[in-house]
Structures are given as structure tokens and as C-alpha cells.
Enzyme design. Structure first.
Site, PDB file in Angstrom:
ATOM      1  N   SER A   1       0.610  -1.184  -0.206  1.00  0.00           N
ATOM      2  CA  SER A   1      -0.025  -0.232  -0.113  1.00  0.00           C
ATOM      3  C   SER A   1       0.778   1.249  -0.140  1.00  0.00           C
ATOM      4  CB  SER A   1      -1.391  -0.074   1.277  1.00  0.00           C
ATOM      5  OG  SER A   1      -2.426   1.080   0.970  1.00  0.00           O
TER       6      SER A   1
ATOM      7  N   GLU B   1      -1.824  14.617  12.973  1.00  0.00           N
ATOM      8  CA  GLU B   1      -0.882  16.161  12.088  1.00  0.00           C
ATOM      9  C   GLU B   1      -0.887  15.960  10.599  1.00  0.00           C
ATOM     10  OE1 GLU B   1      -3.104  18.569  12.829  1.00  0.00           O
ATOM     11  OE2 GLU B   1      -4.143  17.734  14.210  1.00  0.00           O
TER      12      GLU B   1
ATOM     13  N   HIS C   1      -7.454  -5.990   0.424  1.00  0.00           N
ATOM     14  CA  HIS C   1      -6.401  -5.840   0.619  1.00  0.00           C
ATOM     15  C   HIS C   1      -5.154  -5.805   1.279  1.00  0.00           C
ATOM     16  CE1 HIS C   1      -3.991  -1.782   0.308  1.00  0.00           C
ATOM     17  NE2 HIS C   1      -4.073  -1.555   1.240  1.00  0.00           N
TER      18      HIS C   1
END
Length: 255
Positions: A79, A175, A234
Site C-alpha cells: 500500500s 496531524e 487489500h
């Protein structure tokens, strides 16, 4: 043993090097040679940084290879780790003997809003200080459930919940990930192809390597072969562990 270049395993978004521990052990037992698992920046025990691009993550791996005196490696990424691996192979083909991209193509991935929702849910988590770990995880699971419906995915995200001096916090830098989510879902532009052997190993039940992507895979990785593991989603290495190990091992160069 110094018979093959070391195999370097790169995990996906919200993962850590532990995702590949069982894979690493199984490959070493089969005789793969040396295997390294590492934490991407802003994940696991790696340093946190406001920058979270594929170019930056590729440089991290390059610096590590230099630090360890590795001049050539076999690169496997799942990924987000697959996109980091592809970026590194395209930037520095001299460092990569061959490449394995697990369930990801060199094209933008369309799940931006989904991941934004997960990050918002993770950020808004409220857990009182001093709760026992099992109670904290249960409470976190309950709070994430309305947004993250798949129990498997919630469990995966919760591997990032850590206790620091009695307070619960996320080990991943939410963040930075949230700020760079578009970069993470995208893929950098390259014009010069990677000349080495490449394997795109997808799950047959996953949309992340589709026939629509073949022209772009072919353009950037002219020696690529595409394989699907039947019945895998996945997280191919979790869904079909033995089949995954065999496919990876068979792609390694002869010792």
C-alpha cells in the site's frame, strides 16, 4: 548470509514494522537471506516529522541503506509502503535489485474522503487517564465504530493506541498524515522507467491493482508481472499468508 541482497519490507498507512514480523520470519526460514522491517516516518518508533511525501519517505529508506552499508536491496512494500518502494526504485534504480508492490499501483488512490473520516474519528477520541489498557481499547473501539465499520480495520487502527505515563495517545502523527493525505493517496510523476524486475502482487478481491492500471504499470515498470492471490483482500499477507510467502519467495533471485 550474503547470498542475496537484503529484502526490505515497508508497511502501509497506519501500520508499523510489526505488520511484517511473521512474514519476515517465514521468509528467513525458507532461506530468503537477510530481511529488514522498518517503521515509516510518523509511524511506530520512527521520528515524527511535519513532512510526509513519497520523496521524503524514499529518502528515509535511502539514508538507512547507506547507514547499514547496503548498496543493493530487494524492496517490498504494501500500500503506502508499495508507493514508497516504487518511488525509490524510480529515483535510484541502482539501489534496487528488484521490486515487489503489494496491492497498490503507481496511480492516485481514490479513498481520500474515507481516510479523512478515519483520521477525524481518531483525533476526536476521548479516553480518561489511568484506564486499564483493555478498557481503554474497548472504549476506543466503541468510539470509532460509527465511522470505521469494519472490525478488522478498527483493530488495525487501534494497534497505534499507546499509553504514555497513564495517558492514551496515538503513536502515529495524525496531524502530518492528515495534512499530507492528498500526497499519500497520490503518486509522484516520473518519466524514466525502472529497468529491473518488478512484481505487482494483488488480492483478487481488492480494487487497488486493476487492469485499467496496466498501461501505467507497463510504462514505469516495463519488466513488471502482475499476479493476484485468489480470495485475498487489500491486506494480502494477512488474508492468504502461505500463498503470499510462496509468491514472494518464488520472485526472489536465485541465491
Amino acid at each position: 548470509r550474503g547470498d542475496r541482497p537484503p529484502l526490505v519490507l515497508l508497511h502501509g498507512l497506519f501500520g508499523n514494522h510489526g505488520n511484517f514480523q511473521a512474514v519476515a520470519r517465514a521468509l528467513v526460514r525458507r532461506g530468503s537471506g537477510k530481511v529488514l522491517t522498518l517503521d515509516a516516518r510518523n509511524h511506530g518508533g520512527s521520528p515524527q516529522s511535519p513532512l510526509m511525501t513519497y520523496e521524503a519517505m524514499s529518502l528515509d529508506v535511502q539514508h538507512l541503506l547507506t547507514h547499514l552499508g547496503i548498496t543493493k536491496c530487494i524492496l517490498l512494500g504494501h500500500s503506502m509502503g508499495g508507493k514508497t518502494a516504487m518511488t525509490l526504485a524510480l529515483q535510484r534504480p541502482d539501489l534496487v535489485e528488484r521490486l515487489i508492490s503489494v496491492d497498490i499501483s503507481p496511480i492516485p488512490t481514490a479513498a481520500l474522503s474515507e481516510f479523512s473520516a478515519y483520521i477525524s474519528a481518531m483525533k476526536s477520541l476521548k479516553i480518561p487517564d489511568g484506564l486499564p489498557r483493555s478498557a481503554a481499547r474497548q472504549l476506543a473501539d466503541d468510539q470509532l465504530r460509527p465511522v470505521v465499520q469494519l472490525p478488522q480495520l478498527r483493530q488495525f487502527l487501534l494497534t497505534n493506541l499507546v499509553e504514555v505515563e497513564g495517558r492514551y495517545t496515538w503513536r502515529v502523527n495524525l496531524e502530518a498524515i492528515s495534512h499530507h493525505l492528498a500526497d499519500i493517496m497520490n503518486f509522484p510523476t516520473f518519466h524514466k522507467p525502472y529497468p529491473g524486475p518488478a512484481l505487482f502482487l494483488g488480492g483478487s478481491n481488492s480494487p487497488y491493482i486493476s487492469s485499467k492500471h496496466y498501461p501505467e504499470i507497463q510504462r514505469l515498470f516495463p519488466k513488471a508481472e502482475v499476479q493476484y492471490i485468489k480470495g485475498a483482500g487489500h491486506i494480502v499477507h494477512q488474508d492468504k499468508f502461505e500463498e503470499f510467502i510462496t509468491a514472494v519467495f518464488n520472485f526472489l533471485p536465485p541465491p
